[in-house]
Design an enzyme around this catalytic site. Structure first.
Site, short mmCIF file in Angstrom:
data_model
loop_
_atom_site.label_atom_id
_atom_site.label_comp_id
_atom_site.label_asym_id
_atom_site.label_seq_id
_atom_site.Cartn_x
_atom_site.Cartn_y
_atom_site.Cartn_z
N HIS A 171 0.82 -1.22 0.00
CA HIS A 171 0.00 0.00 0.00
C HIS A 171 0.85 1.26 0.00
O HIS A 171 0.38 2.34 -0.37
CB HIS A 171 -1.00 -0.01 1.16
CG HIS A 171 -0.44 0.33 2.50
ND1 HIS A 171 -0.08 -0.62 3.43
CD2 HIS A 171 -0.18 1.52 3.11
CE1 HIS A 171 0.36 -0.05 4.53
NE2 HIS A 171 0.31 1.26 4.36
N ASP A 206 0.39 -7.65 1.73
CA ASP A 206 0.65 -6.21 1.75
C ASP A 206 2.15 -5.94 1.90
O ASP A 206 2.57 -4.98 2.55
CB ASP A 206 -0.12 -5.49 2.86
CG ASP A 206 -0.10 -3.97 2.65
OD1 ASP A 206 -0.31 -3.55 1.50
OD2 ASP A 206 0.16 -3.22 3.61
N SER A 318 4.30 2.78 8.04
CA SER A 318 4.07 1.62 7.20
C SER A 318 5.35 1.19 6.51
O SER A 318 6.05 2.01 5.89
CB SER A 318 3.03 1.93 6.12
OG SER A 318 1.75 1.91 6.63
#
Length: 472
Positions: A171, A206, A318
């Site tokens: 992402h 992810d 992230s």
């Protein structure tokens, strides 16, 4: 039941931070619920991404294997260049410190190069376990900026080897699944800005790998996430809100937690659940432009088996590192739960519930992406529903009940039948349909798995050779 996949928040690019001070040179360095065909069951409601800024329209934010036979992790990913054997006694705040002089001595022994440190140490005689671990791991964590079609976002990454491979989240490098060919730049801990190319992405986990062309990189030392205990000290390193080199600490809150994250990058063959979404806490990647209009586009979700921690993780973390007290990376920060505040539902940021993909899984996926451009995931071939205790009217679930077995599937060959309740996969507890999907997807295609289940009140197990989820 089906499986689903991840996205990312975005915000205007922050100014580039100045090069870190050099006064201290210490240690350098998916688809059918793994199941088959059938509607997916939703668990944790939504989620959001620590990628970029908070999304004013969502209550949640996400900032956030097996190696080839005979090949160890340290050999695969050049961890040998790191400081070795930084054994630390005592817990964080316990008053037991490791001196910077000893750190330097270990560093010299390992042949590490002196370089500016993002972790500032002003008193070398009072270095606690968290500081020492951060000094070791921080040079291996980078800040990532992604831009495409007027949208931008910021995340973090972990240097894997001397060849310039960097592990991060899908992402992050796809701006939440909206950018197919973005411009990606990386800033290292010593201030260098490098252009990166995308080696491959894996929406099911992810995870993604990018690559830079540079010398004198500091590969991370990769730890064994399978040896973690609840209560272990962990340190999160990344760039929350674009603030590079940020270090926070906490503990492992729980292991083998399954979360569901809505994702616009989910594989096309995935189906969305017909179940209504939970209105409680959950995990959803916010859309890259910071609005709420793209949330409806993320109709699929990925189910992830993760490490839960109370170390502060925020937007921009992230893809960053979750590190143990020895400075080894044991997880890749991927998501957080956060409480909404204000009439606009603005994201309030970290509330002490963060999640990281275990390094054992992340390393397997990274190796496959580097070798093949993509990663594989196991397929069992059963549709499942949440199983509840037979004598209880509560909504608590105790496993995944087989509703259908696909003809000719690995599940059928292993002897699974309708009505069996799966309770674990390779020792990973299965408490509902989502956790079965996550546990099966953690295994590679062709991998072996031991399925524990109950049938008619009796416990049993079956060994199965998993299929390839991408071919279903």
């Amino acid at each position: 039941m089906t499986e689903q996949h991840g996205g990312a928040d975005e915000r205007p690019l922050p100014p580039r931070p100045p090069a870190p001070p050099s006064s201290f040179s210490g240690a350098a360095q998916g688809d059918q619920a793994s199941t088959g065909n059938g509607p997916a069951a939703h668990g944790a409601a939504h989620g959001s991404s620590p990628y970029g800024s908070a999304d004013p329209g969502t209550a949640f934010s996400a900032p956030a294997g097996t190696a080839p036979a005979g090949e160890s992790r340290s050999k695969k990913f050049g961890a040998g260049t790191l400081v070795a054997g930084m054994l630390l006694a005592g817990l964080f705040g316990g008053g037991v410190a490791v001196g910077a002089g000893a750190l330097m001595e270990d560093s010299d022994t390992a042949g590490s190069a002196t370089q500016p440190q993002t972790v500032v140490v002003n008193n070398e005689d009072s270095v606690n376990a968290v500081t020492a671990a951060a000094v070791k791991a921080a040079p291996s964590v980078v800040t990532i900026e992604v831009a495409a079609s007027g949208s931008t976002g910021t995340g973090s990454g972990i240097i894997l080897d001397d060849d310039g491979h960097i592990l991060t989240n899908t992402h992050v490098v796809t701006l939440g699944g909206t950018a197919a060919d973005p411009v990606v730049e990386v800033q290292t801990s010593d201030g260098r800005v490098l252009t990166a190319t995308i080696v491959g992405t894996d929406p099911v986990s992810d995870l993604a790998v990018i690559k830079v062309d540079a010398d004198d990189l500091t590969p991370a030392a990769l730890g064994d996430s399978g040896k973690l205990n609840v209560g272990d000290t962990v340190i999160a390193i990344g760039a929350p809100l674009g603030l590079s080199g940020t270090v926070t600490d906490g503990i492992v809150s729980t292991l083998n937690r399954t979360i569901s994250v809505q994702s616009s990058a989910a594989p096309e063959e995935s189906e969305s659940s017909d179940e209504p979404e939970d209105n409680g806490f959950g995990f959803r990647f916010a859309p890259p432009d910071g609005s709420s209009q793209n949330q409806s586009a993320a109709e699929s979700s990925i189910f992830l088996n993760v490490i839960q921690t109370d170390a502060a993780i925020n937007h921009g973390n992230s893809g960053g590192a979750l590190v143990n007290s020895e400075g080894e990376v044991i997880g890749v920060n991927v998501a957080i739960a956060s409480a909404a505040s204000g009439s606009a539902g603005e994201d309030s940021g970290n509330i002490g519930v963060g999640f990281a993909v275990p390094m054992s899984y992340a390393e397997r996926v990274a190796e496959e992406i580097i070798d093949n451009g993509s990663a594989s995931h196991g397929y069992l071939g059963v549709s499942v529903t949440p199983a509840t205790a037979s004598d209880s009217s509560s909504t608590f679930t105790v496993g995944a009940e087989v509703a259908e077995v696909v003809s000719g599937s690995p599940g059928e060959k292993a002897g699974l039948r309708e009505g069996d309740v799966v309770t674990s996969v390779n020792g990973i507890p299965v408490t509902d349909a989502q956790s079965l999907t996550a546990a099966i997807r953690m295994q590679p295609a062709g991998g072996k798995a031991t399925i524990d289940y109950t049938r008619g009140g009796s416990e049993d197990s079956a060994d199965v050779t998993l299929g390839d989820s991408a071919k279903q």
